[in-house]
Structure formats: C-alpha cells, structure tokens
Enzyme design. Structure first.
Site, short mmCIF file in Angstrom:
data_model
loop_
_atom_site.label_atom_id
_atom_site.label_comp_id
_atom_site.label_asym_id
_atom_site.label_seq_id
_atom_site.Cartn_x
_atom_site.Cartn_y
_atom_site.Cartn_z
N CYS A 30 0.82 -1.22 0.00
CA CYS A 30 0.00 0.00 0.00
C CYS A 30 0.86 1.27 0.00
O CYS A 30 1.41 1.63 1.04
CB CYS A 30 -0.90 -0.05 1.23
N CYS A 33 0.07 3.80 2.69
CA CYS A 33 0.52 3.35 4.01
C CYS A 33 1.96 3.79 4.26
O CYS A 33 2.31 4.22 5.36
CB CYS A 33 0.43 1.83 4.14
#
Length: 104
Positions: A30, A33
């Site tokens: 991600c 993230c």
C-alpha cells in the site's frame, strides 16, 4: 517506535494497556501506508503506537472492521474511542492523539 501487533500479543499491548494506544492498520503493498508512516512515527513520540499488517493478521483487521488501509484506531481502556479510515491529514492525526493525552 511502533510495536508490531499479532493475535498473540494484542490483549497485552492494547486491550490491557493502561495508557491509550494508537493502532495503525497497514499493508506492505500500500503506497499511502508508506506515505502515512511518517505521521504515525511522529505520533509515537507522544503515545504508544502499534502496527497491524492486515495481510499477516486478517483476524485483527476484521475485529476492527478495517476495510481500507491505512486506517488508525485510538483505543483507550480497551475500547475504540476514535477511528479513521484512509490516510488522514497530519493535523487530524495530531488531534486524535491529543484527545487521548492527559490535559495539562
């Protein structure tokens, strides 16, 4: 420094914690993230931060109803008092953390 959460250490590190805990739900694949991790690291200066890799710990993610990463949950007294899905602005994260700290 953030504590890596697992099913085995969750109760000790979060549910039974005396102080509030910020739980960061993330995934290695991600990009948001990774971008959000700097803000999370700054929060660790003021509050206990734990991280949950949702791919390694899907049961923990499901227990928090996490369907989006990154997501953060503020846990106080074993209960979720605030939760944000998606990478929130740094200011919002700071407010969330500040709400858990003792008033001066």
């Amino acid at each position: 420094m953030a504590i890596e959460l697992t099913s085995e250490n969750f109760r000790q590190k979060v549910s039974e914690a005396e102080k509030p805990v910020l739980v960061d739900f993330w995934a290695a694949w991600c990009p948001p993230c990774r971008d959000f991790s700097a803000a999370i690291s700054e929060a660790a200066d003021e509050i206990t931060v734990c991280r949950v890799n949702v791919d390694d710990e899907p049961e923990l993610a499901a227990a928090f109803h996490v369907s989006t990463v990154p997501s953060v949950a503020l846990v106080k007294g074993g209960k979720v008092v605030s939760m944000v899905a998606g990478a929130c602005p740094k200011e919002q994260l700071q407010q969330m953390v500040g709400s858990a700290l003792p008033k001066k």
